[in-house]
Motif scaffolding. Sequence first.
Motif, PDB file in Angstrom:
ATOM      1  N   LYS A   1       0.817  -1.216   0.000  1.00 18.56           N
ATOM      2  CA  LYS A   1       0.000   0.000   0.000  1.00 18.56           C
ATOM      3  C   LYS A   1       0.848   1.262   0.000  1.00 18.56           C
ATOM      4  CE  LYS A   1      -4.536  -1.003   1.982  1.00 18.56           C
ATOM      5  NZ  LYS A   1      -4.695  -2.248   1.256  1.00 18.56           N
ATOM      6  N   GLN A   2       1.813   1.322   0.869  1.00 17.08           N
ATOM      7  CA  GLN A   2       2.609   2.535   0.999  1.00 17.08           C
ATOM      8  C   GLN A   2       3.384   2.830  -0.281  1.00 17.08           C
ATOM      9  OE1 GLN A   2       5.182   2.572   4.399  1.00 17.08           O
ATOM     10  NE2 GLN A   2       6.042   4.584   3.944  1.00 17.08           N
ATOM     11  N   ASP A   3       3.917   1.790  -0.910  1.00 18.00           N
ATOM     12  CA  ASP A   3       4.711   1.982  -2.117  1.00 18.00           C
ATOM     13  C   ASP A   3       3.870   2.514  -3.275  1.00 18.00           C
ATOM     14  OD1 ASP A   3       6.909   1.113  -0.775  1.00 18.00           O
ATOM     15  OD2 ASP A   3       6.886  -0.924  -1.622  1.00 18.00           O
ATOM     16  N   VAL A   4       2.670   1.959  -3.460  1.00 21.60           N
ATOM     17  CA  VAL A   4       1.875   2.341  -4.638  1.00 21.60           C
ATOM     18  C   VAL A   4       1.068   3.620  -4.420  1.00 21.60           C
ATOM     19  CG1 VAL A   4       1.726  -0.030  -5.454  1.00 21.60           C
ATOM     20  CG2 VAL A   4      -0.097   0.858  -3.992  1.00 21.60           C
TER      21      VAL A   4
ATOM     22  N   LYS B   1       0.153  10.590  -8.467  1.00 23.27           N
ATOM     23  CA  LYS B   1      -0.650  11.704  -8.984  1.00 23.27           C
ATOM     24  C   LYS B   1      -2.119  11.338  -9.185  1.00 23.27           C
ATOM     25  CE  LYS B   1       0.635  10.817 -13.840  1.00 23.27           C
ATOM     26  NZ  LYS B   1      -0.708  10.466 -14.334  1.00 23.27           N
ATOM     27  N   ASP B   2      -2.427  10.050  -9.397  1.00 21.41           N
ATOM     28  CA  ASP B   2      -3.808   9.642  -9.659  1.00 21.41           C
ATOM     29  C   ASP B   2      -4.505   9.080  -8.428  1.00 21.41           C
ATOM     30  OD1 ASP B   2      -3.913  10.169 -12.511  1.00 21.41           O
ATOM     31  OD2 ASP B   2      -2.492   8.521 -12.731  1.00 21.41           O
TER      32      ASP B   2
ATOM     33  N   GLU C   1     -10.269  -1.745  -1.445  1.00 21.92           N
ATOM     34  CA  GLU C   1      -8.879  -1.407  -1.148  1.00 21.92           C
ATOM     35  C   GLU C   1      -7.935  -2.124  -2.117  1.00 21.92           C
ATOM     36  OE1 GLU C   1      -7.638   0.867   1.200  1.00 21.92           O
ATOM     37  OE2 GLU C   1      -9.769   1.393   1.103  1.00 21.92           O
ATOM     38  N   GLN C   2      -8.230  -3.389  -2.408  1.00 16.75           N
ATOM     39  CA  GLN C   2      -7.422  -4.125  -3.378  1.00 16.75           C
ATOM     40  C   GLN C   2      -7.532  -3.488  -4.761  1.00 16.75           C
ATOM     41  OE1 GLN C   2      -8.669  -8.224  -3.269  1.00 16.75           O
ATOM     42  NE2 GLN C   2      -7.638  -8.646  -1.332  1.00 16.75           N
ATOM     43  N   LEU C   3      -8.719  -3.044  -5.098  1.00 18.56           N
ATOM     44  CA  LEU C   3      -8.947  -2.409  -6.398  1.00 18.56           C
ATOM     45  C   LEU C   3      -8.086  -1.159  -6.556  1.00 18.56           C
ATOM     46  CD1 LEU C   3     -10.540  -2.265  -9.042  1.00 18.56           C
ATOM     47  CD2 LEU C   3     -12.454  -1.247  -7.772  1.00 18.56           C
ATOM     48  N   ILE C   4      -8.041  -0.345  -5.522  1.00 18.16           N
ATOM     49  CA  ILE C   4      -7.202   0.859  -5.540  1.00 18.16           C
ATOM     50  C   ILE C   4      -5.736   0.486  -5.743  1.00 18.16           C
ATOM     51  CG2 ILE C   4      -6.339   2.785  -4.137  1.00 18.16           C
ATOM     52  CD1 ILE C   4      -9.139   2.806  -2.771  1.00 18.16           C
TER      53      ILE C   4
ATOM     54  N   ILE D   1      -4.398  -2.278  -6.968  1.00 17.80           N
ATOM     55  CA  ILE D   1      -4.132  -2.885  -8.279  1.00 17.80           C
ATOM     56  C   ILE D   1      -3.954  -1.802  -9.337  1.00 17.80           C
ATOM     57  CG2 ILE D   1      -5.160  -4.239 -10.146  1.00 17.80           C
ATOM     58  CD1 ILE D   1      -6.540  -5.915  -7.922  1.00 17.80           C
ATOM     59  N   ILE D   2      -4.883  -0.860  -9.370  1.00 14.22           N
ATOM     60  CA  ILE D   2      -4.817   0.208 -10.381  1.00 14.22           C
ATOM     61  C   ILE D   2      -3.529   1.003 -10.240  1.00 14.22           C
ATOM     62  CG2 ILE D   2      -5.882   2.377 -11.130  1.00 14.22           C
ATOM     63  CD1 ILE D   2      -8.596   1.143 -10.286  1.00 14.22           C
ATOM     64  N   LEU D   3      -3.219   1.409  -9.031  1.00 13.36           N
ATOM     65  CA  LEU D   3      -2.021   2.224  -8.823  1.00 13.36           C
ATOM     66  C   LEU D   3      -0.747   1.430  -9.078  1.00 13.36           C
ATOM     67  CD1 LEU D   3      -3.098   4.194  -5.618  1.00 13.36           C
ATOM     68  CD2 LEU D   3      -3.075   5.003  -7.983  1.00 13.36           C
ATOM     69  N   ASP D   4      -0.775   0.137  -8.790  1.00 12.21           N
ATOM     70  CA  ASP D   4       0.402  -0.691  -9.029  1.00 12.21           C
ATOM     71  C   ASP D   4       0.670  -0.833 -10.528  1.00 12.21           C
ATOM     72  OD1 ASP D   4       2.544  -2.365  -8.031  1.00 12.21           O
ATOM     73  OD2 ASP D   4       1.428  -4.076  -8.809  1.00 12.21           O
ATOM     74  N   VAL D   5      -0.372  -1.068 -11.308  1.00  7.96           N
ATOM     75  CA  VAL D   5      -0.203  -1.169 -12.765  1.00  7.96           C
ATOM     76  C   VAL D   5       0.317   0.148 -13.331  1.00  7.96           C
ATOM     77  CG1 VAL D   5      -1.408  -1.470 -14.965  1.00  7.96           C
ATOM     78  CG2 VAL D   5      -1.943  -2.977 -13.041  1.00  7.96           C
ATOM     79  N   LEU D   6      -0.208   1.261 -12.853  1.00  9.24           N
ATOM     80  CA  LEU D   6       0.246   2.577 -13.328  1.00  9.24           C
ATOM     81  C   LEU D   6       1.691   2.845 -12.908  1.00  9.24           C
ATOM     82  CD1 LEU D   6      -2.955   4.686 -12.544  1.00  9.24           C
ATOM     83  CD2 LEU D   6      -2.198   3.886 -14.790  1.00  9.24           C
TER      84      LEU D   6
END
Length: 377
Positions: free
Chosen positions: A62-65, A70-71, A100-103, A105-110
Motif C-alpha cells: 500500500k505505501q509503495d503504490v 498523482k492519480d 482497497e485491493q482495487l485501488i 491494483i490500479i495504482l500498481d499497474v500505473l
Amino acid sequence: KKQKLLDIHQALYSLCTGYLLNSTLRRAAVSEGGLLTDGIRRKVWSKLLSINVYNLPAKPCKQDVREDHKDYRQVVLDVRRSMRRFPKGMCVDEREVLQEQLIDIILDVLRRNPQLHYYQGYHDIVVTFLLVVGERMTIAIMEKLSNHHLRDFMDPTMDSTKHILNYLMPILEQVDRELHDFMIRSEVGTIFALSWLITWYGYVLSDFRHVLRLYDFFLASHPLMAIYFAAVTVLYRQKEVKSSECDMASVHHLLSQMPQDLPYEALIGRAQSLFISCPPSLLTQSAALQLHNIIAISTFTDFQTSTLRQRPDSVLRQQLHKRHENQLTLPMSTQPASTNQLIKMAVWGLSATLGAAALAVAQIAIDWAPEFLSQLF
C-alpha cells in the motif's frame, strides 16, 4: 456444453501448445455460452493473454503504490463510487477489502507502467477481473490489457479514443445506409458509446453474467471488437432510432440507455460476421479514419504471436518445481538463513501432509494454488 468442457480440459492439461492450444481456447470463449463458469475463466483468461500463472506479480505494498501518486485521489473517488459493481448482498467488510485491493491494483499497474495514464472507467474493467480471478492475477491481466487492448484509452489525451469511436459510423454505413444517414442528420455523433467502449460495457450492464460473457468474447478477439459490438447494438435498435425525433438530444438519450435484455449471443455472432465482412483495413479508407495510428492494432500481431508461443501448464509446473529444487539445493551461504529455513519447513510440511504426487495434483486442481505457493516461497 459437455463437449466444450472436455475440449477446454484437454487443451489445458494435455501437452498441446502454440496454435492448437490458442485456437481451442479462443473458440470456446467466443462460441455460444462463452467460458461457462468462473472456475474455467480463472484458467483460460490467463492463457488467452499469454500469462504465466506460476510467475504472477507480487501483491502491491500500500505505501509503495499510494505514496505521492498523482492519480491516487481520483482513483479513490472512482472506486468509492463503484459500489453498484459489487454483488448484491455482499457484506460491507468484504466489499471494503475488495475496494482497497482495487485501488492498489490500479495504482500498481500505473506505477509499473509510467507510460500509461489513468482514465475514469478503467476501474470498471479492473473490478470485473478482481471479482473473478483475485488480486495478483488481476494485476497480471490488467498490465497485459493496458499495454495492448486498452492502450489507446490510456494516452495523455482522448484523441486515440475518439478515433476508435470514429469506426462506428463507417460500420453502420456498410450495413444500413438509411440508419447511418439518419444519425448523421441528427448530429448525434458517437459519444453515446464512449462508456460502452472504455469499460467494455461493464459500466452499462447491470447483470454481471452478461458482462462476463462479453469479456470472454473481447479477450479472445481483435482489440476493436468492442466497437463492432457497439455497432451491432445500434443496428439491433435501428427501428427505435429511426422512429425517434431526428435531433441530437433525442437520439443520444435513446442510445445512451442500454437495454438489459439484449440477445447477447446473436449480437456476438453478428459482430464476428461484421468484423470479417468489414475489417478495420476496409474501414480505414474513410477519411475520418486515416492518418492516425492505433497502438492496439499495430501491436496486435506481436500480441497474437506471443499467445501462440505459450507452453502448456504441465511444462510450466515442471519449471516451477525445478526452480524450487534448485533453490533448495543451493549452499546455505547463498540464501538468507531465515528464508532458507522457511522454504525447507514449507516443503517438508506440504510433502508430509500431501505427498509429492498429491502436491502436483493440488497445483492443477486448486485455483489459488500458484498464489498460495508463491506466498510460502
